[in-house]
Scaffold this active site. Structure first.
Site, mmCIF file in Angstrom:
data_model
loop_
_atom_site.group_PDB
_atom_site.id
_atom_site.type_symbol
_atom_site.label_atom_id
_atom_site.label_comp_id
_atom_site.label_asym_id
_atom_site.label_seq_id
_atom_site.Cartn_x
_atom_site.Cartn_y
_atom_site.Cartn_z
ATOM 1 N N HIS A 124 0.860 -1.187 0.000
ATOM 2 C CA HIS A 124 0.000 0.000 0.000
ATOM 3 C C HIS A 124 0.898 1.238 0.000
ATOM 4 C CE1 HIS A 124 -2.811 2.989 1.722
ATOM 5 N NE2 HIS A 124 -3.801 2.184 1.386
ATOM 6 N N ASP A 202 2.923 -4.328 8.115
ATOM 7 C CA ASP A 202 1.666 -3.596 7.942
ATOM 8 C C ASP A 202 0.522 -4.585 8.134
ATOM 9 O OD1 ASP A 202 -0.571 -2.236 7.108
ATOM 10 O OD2 ASP A 202 0.218 -1.669 5.153
ATOM 11 N N GLN A 205 -4.768 -5.219 7.115
ATOM 12 C CA GLN A 205 -5.780 -6.159 6.633
ATOM 13 C C GLN A 205 -5.887 -7.411 7.495
ATOM 14 O OE1 GLN A 205 -7.896 -5.372 4.346
ATOM 15 N NE2 GLN A 205 -6.865 -3.471 3.772
ATOM 16 N N LYS A 228 -10.693 -0.745 10.472
ATOM 17 C CA LYS A 228 -10.811 -2.013 9.747
ATOM 18 C C LYS A 228 -11.055 -3.184 10.705
ATOM 19 C CE LYS A 228 -7.464 -0.404 6.266
ATOM 20 N NZ LYS A 228 -8.350 -0.001 5.173
ATOM 21 N N CYS A 366 -4.751 2.404 -3.710
ATOM 22 C CA CYS A 366 -3.522 2.929 -3.107
ATOM 23 C C CYS A 366 -2.367 1.941 -3.257
ATOM 24 C CB CYS A 366 -3.734 3.270 -1.635
ATOM 25 S SG CYS A 366 -4.857 4.644 -1.350
#
Length: 409
Positions: A124, A202, A205, A228, A366
Site C-alpha cells: 500500500h 503492515d 488487513q 478495519k 492505493c
C-alpha cells in the site's frame, strides 16, 4: 467441494444489515477499506462518551479517573489481543501514522547514505511513500521484492536482499489489500533476524481476520488499523519491541509525552507515552478496546475459518464468470478478490453494482506500483468479513452479469 449456502450467525449484530434499516440491505463487500461496527460497540462507545467524557492522566476528579482507567484498560486489551505487553502498545491515528513513526523515529536517525530498505511490489502507498521520502533525503537504496504470477512473494529474491550487508529494514504487508495474499510473516521474520534485519509489518488487513501473536510472529514492529477492526475512525496501533521502542526518538512533541520541562532542557516520557503527544483519541482507543472484546467473543480462529470458507466461495463463484479475470490466486489468501471485466472500466462496474446495493471498491486501491506490475490501471475489489454470507456473493455475481449485459451488448 465448495459450500454454496453459507449463513453468518453474526449478521444480526450489525444494525446496517437489518431489514428495517433501509429498503435494500446492502451487500457490503468493502471491508478491506472499512469494516462495519457492531451495534454492541456503538452502544458501548455512546455510553462512554455520554458518561465518561474527560481528559486522561491529568485530572484528579472521579470522572477523569474513570476515563483514565478506561483508556489504560483499552491499551491492556490491545496488548492481550496481540500477545504483547501494554508498554509495547502505542496508540496512533492509524496505520499510516504508525508507519511514519517507525520511519522517522526509528530508522531515520540510524541510517547513512548507501544503506538499504526492502519493500515488496504489493505494498500500500502508506508502506511505500515514507520509505521513499526517507531514501531520497538520506540517499538510501530501496530494494523491491517482485511477485510470482499467482501474486505470492518471490521469497528467494527477498532472502537475497536480506543477506546484503547494508540492509537496515524490511517493511511488508501481512495481507495484500489488493490480491488478498497472506505472506508467511513468521518464516520471513526468522530469516530476516538471522541477518540482523528488523521487520516492520503492515497489519491493516489482518487485525479483524486472524489470531495475532507478536511472540510467535517475531515482528519488530506491527501496525493495526482500528476502523478495519470494527472500531471508530482515527485510531490505530503501533507495536514495537521494548528494546527498540526505548531508544526511538519522539515523533511529535508537546504535552503528555514529557517528564519534565524548563526553558533549557526537556526529559521525555518512557514507553508508549513518548509517542502520544497532546490529548489522545480517547474515545477511539476505548472504542478499539470494545471492538476487540466483541471479536474475542466470537473468537479469531472461528472468524478466520468462516472467512476462509466464504472467501473460497467468492473466488470460485467469480472464477466461473466468463470475461472476468481475477488478480491474485496465491494458495494462501484472505477473503479479498480483485478482478477486471473485459472491455468495462472498473469504476463503471462499481457504479452499476452500487445501484444494485452491492458495495465494492474500484481503482488502484492505493497500490499503483502493484497495478503497474500487473499491467492494468484499476480493479474491482470485493472484500468480505464474517458478517457477510453467500447471499452477498450471489448478489455480487448477479451484478457482474448485469454489467456484462449492459456494457458488452
Amino acid at each position: 467441494m465448495i459450500q454454496t449456502h453459507i449463513v453468518s450467525p453474526w449478521r444480526h449484530d450489525f444494525e446496517c444489515f437489518s431489514n428495517n434499516h433501509s429498503k435494500q440491505v446492502p451487500a457490503y463487500l468493502d471491508s478491506a477499506a472499512t469494516s462495519q461496527m457492531s451495534t454492541t460497540v456503538i452502544h458501548q462507545l455512546t455510553q462512554f462518551d455520554q458518561y465518561c467524557r474527560a481528559n486522561v492522566n491529568r485530572g484528579v476528579y472521579p470522572l477523569s479517573a474513570k476515563a483514565t482507567q478506561a483508556y489504560a484498560h483499552a491499551r491492556q486489551t490491545v496488548a492481550d489481543f496481540i500477545h504483547a505487553k501494554p508498554e509495547q502498545v502505542v496508540f496512533t491515528h492509524g496505520c499510516t501514522e504508525a508507519l511514519n513513526i517507525v520511519c522517522a523515529s526509528y530508522l531515520a536517525p540510524i541510517v547513512t547514505p548507501g544503506d538499504e530498505i526492502i519493500l515488496t511490489t504489493m505494498e500500500h502507498h502508506a508502506n511505500i511513500v515514507p520509505w521513499q521520502v526517507l531514501a531520497q533525503q538520506k540517499k538510501l537504496k530501496l530494494n523491491i521484492v517482485s511477485l510470482h504470477d499467482d501474486g505470492s512473494l518471490n521469497l528467494d529474491q527477498l532472502y537475497q536482499f536480506l543477506a546484503r550487508p547494508r540492509c537496515k529494514l524490511l517493511s511488508l504487508t501481512h495481507i495484500s489489500n489488493v490480491l488478498g495474499t497472506i505472506n508467511p510473516i513468521q518464516a520471513i521474520c526468522k530469516q530476516a533476524h538471522q541477518h540482523g534485519v528488523p521487520v516492520c509489518v503492515d497489519g491493516a488487513q489482518s487485525g479483524q481476520h486472524m489470531p495475532l501473536d507478536m511472540q510467535a510472529l517475531g515482528a519488530d514492529f506491527y501496525v493495526l488499523s482500528g476502523h478495519k477492526m470494527g472500531a471508530p475512525f482515527g485510531i490505530g496501533v503501533l507495536y514495537a519491541r521494548d528494546s527498540i521502542l526505548a531508544n526511538m526518538v519522539p515523533f511529535q512533541t508537546g504535552g503528555g509525552m514529557i517528564e519534565s520541562v524548563d526553558f533549557n532542557h526537556v526529559t521525555f516520557a518512557h514507553g508508549p507515552e513518548r509517542f502520544e503527544a497532546g490529548t489522545p483519541n480517547i474515545s477511539g482507543a476505548v472504542g478499539l478496546g470494545y471492538a476487540i472484546d466483541y471479536l474475542n467473543s466470537i473468537g479469531l480462529d472461528t472468524i478466520q475459518a468462516y472467512e476462509q470458507m466464504l472467501g473460497d466461495y467468492m473466488q470460485q463463484s467469480l472464477h466461473a464468470c466468463q470475461g472476468l479475470h481475477i488478480q491474485g490466486t496465491a494458495p494462501h489468501k484472505a477473503a479479498i478478490v480483485s478482478f477486471t471485466l473485459d472491455d468495462v472500466h472498473a469504476h463503471d462496474v462499481a457504479t452499476i453494482m452500487g445501484e444494485m446495493g452491492v458495495c465494492v471498491r474500484a481503482g488502484h486501491h492505493c497500490a499503483m506500483p502493484l497495478m503497474k506490475s500487473l499491467g492494468i490501471h484499476a480493479t474491482i475489489r470485493a472484500s468480505a468479513s464474517f458478517y457477510n454470507d453467500s447471499t452477498d456473493v450471489d448478489r455480487l455475481v448477479e451484478a457482474v452479469s448485469r454489467c456484462k449485459r449492459l456494457f458488452q451488448a
